[in-house]
Write a protein that holds these residues in place. Sequence first.
Motif, PDB file in Angstrom:
ATOM      1  N   ASP A 297      -6.043   7.066   8.188  1.00 33.99           N
ATOM      2  CA  ASP A 297      -7.170   6.692   7.325  1.00 33.99           C
ATOM      3  C   ASP A 297      -6.696   5.909   6.103  1.00 33.99           C
ATOM      4  O   ASP A 297      -7.308   4.917   5.713  1.00 33.99           O
ATOM      5  CB  ASP A 297      -7.938   7.934   6.871  1.00 33.99           C
ATOM      6  N   SER A 298      -5.596   6.340   5.505  1.00 32.79           N
ATOM      7  CA  SER A 298      -5.059   5.665   4.320  1.00 32.79           C
ATOM      8  C   SER A 298      -4.619   4.242   4.627  1.00 32.79           C
ATOM      9  O   SER A 298      -4.713   3.365   3.770  1.00 32.79           O
ATOM     10  CB  SER A 298      -3.864   6.449   3.764  1.00 32.79           C
TER      11      SER A 298
ATOM     12  N   LEU B  77       1.083   8.934  -0.144  1.00 34.71           N
ATOM     13  CA  LEU B  77       1.257   8.331   1.181  1.00 34.71           C
ATOM     14  C   LEU B  77       2.738   8.127   1.486  1.00 34.71           C
ATOM     15  O   LEU B  77       3.207   8.463   2.578  1.00 34.71           O
ATOM     16  CB  LEU B  77       0.503   7.004   1.246  1.00 34.71           C
TER      17      LEU B  77
ATOM     18  N   ARG C 277       0.832  -1.210   0.000  1.00 32.89           N
ATOM     19  CA  ARG C 277       0.000   0.000   0.000  1.00 32.89           C
ATOM     20  C   ARG C 277       0.864   1.257   0.000  1.00 32.89           C
ATOM     21  O   ARG C 277       0.622   2.186  -0.762  1.00 32.89           O
ATOM     22  CB  ARG C 277      -0.926  -0.019   1.227  1.00 32.89           C
TER      23      ARG C 277
ATOM     24  N   ASP D  86       1.183   3.979  -3.292  1.00 31.70           N
ATOM     25  CA  ASP D  86       0.554   5.287  -3.120  1.00 31.70           C
ATOM     26  C   ASP D  86       1.645   6.341  -2.914  1.00 31.70           C
ATOM     27  O   ASP D  86       2.140   6.529  -1.809  1.00 31.70           O
ATOM     28  CB  ASP D  86      -0.404   5.253  -1.926  1.00 31.70           C
TER      29      ASP D  86
ATOM     30  N   TRP E 159      -4.757  11.701   8.157  1.00 27.45           N
ATOM     31  CA  TRP E 159      -4.776  11.293   6.751  1.00 27.45           C
ATOM     32  C   TRP E 159      -4.046   9.961   6.570  1.00 27.45           C
ATOM     33  O   TRP E 159      -4.540   9.055   5.887  1.00 27.45           O
ATOM     34  CB  TRP E 159      -4.155  12.382   5.870  1.00 27.45           C
ATOM     35  N   VAL E 160      -2.856   9.826   7.170  1.00 26.08           N
ATOM     36  CA  VAL E 160      -2.095   8.579   7.038  1.00 26.08           C
ATOM     37  C   VAL E 160      -2.843   7.425   7.712  1.00 26.08           C
ATOM     38  O   VAL E 160      -2.938   6.333   7.150  1.00 26.08           O
ATOM     39  CB  VAL E 160      -0.667   8.723   7.620  1.00 26.08           C
TER      40      VAL E 160
ATOM     41  N   CYS F  29      -5.886   2.478   7.183  1.00 25.42           N
ATOM     42  CA  CYS F  29      -6.974   1.813   7.921  1.00 25.42           C
ATOM     43  C   CYS F  29      -6.532   1.404   9.333  1.00 25.42           C
ATOM     44  O   CYS F  29      -6.732   0.260   9.762  1.00 25.42           O
ATOM     45  CB  CYS F  29      -7.500   0.601   7.161  1.00 25.42           C
TER      46      CYS F  29
END
Length: 193
Positions: free
Chosen positions: A141-142, A17, A10, A14, A138-139, A144
Motif C-alpha cells: 500500500d505504501s 517504510l 519514497r 519514509d 502495508w508495504v 502503491c
Amino acid sequence: MRDSIDLLQRVNEDRELAVLLADAFEFDVRRKAGSESPRLVSGLPLEGIAGDFTGGTFYLCGTVSSPRPVLYASSEGDAGIIATGLSQALALIVGFPYWRDSLEYSAGGDLGAMESATAFLLRDMMANRPAMEAEQSWVADSLCMPIETPLVLVARLHEAVKNAGSGFTFIDETGEYGNLFGPFSPSRNQRWK
C-alpha cells in the motif's frame, strides 16, 4: 508504477517504510556499499541502492535515461538480474521474501524445482513470521503496488535470471561472479520431506 527514482525517494523519505523493508524483507537502503570496483562485462554503469543482512547488494544497471534492470550480487560470489526494474524487484522482495532460497533450491535453474521449493518456503515463512501478510500489505500500500502470488513472482524471477545475457555478468576485485541458480533440488532439504 513509479520509476526507480520515485520509488527510492519514497523509501528514503519514509523512515517507517525503510525500517520495515530492511527488517522484514532484507532490502536495506542504508547498506548501499557492495563490492569494491563492481562492474558489468557490458560496461553498463551500476548504482548500489540497498543491501541485505548477508552482505549482498542490489544494483540498478544502466543510466537514468534507459531501462534499469535490478541486479543482485550475493556475498558468496553469485550475481544476476532479478527484475526488469525496481518496481518489479520490490514486488518480488515484498511478495516473496524467500526468493533467494527458491533460487538456491532451483536444481541449476529448473522452474519446476523452484515452484516446489516455493511451497515449502511459504510454509516456513508463515511459521517464522506470522505477521508477514500484514507487513506485505502495508508495504505494498505504501508503494502503491499490487501483491502478486509467489508462484507468479518466482516464474518472473526465473525468467529474469535465465534471460539476462552475458553482458550482465558481474565482476569485482575477486573476479567474475557465478549464476544465481543454486545446484540443490528441494528434496535435499530434510525438513521438507
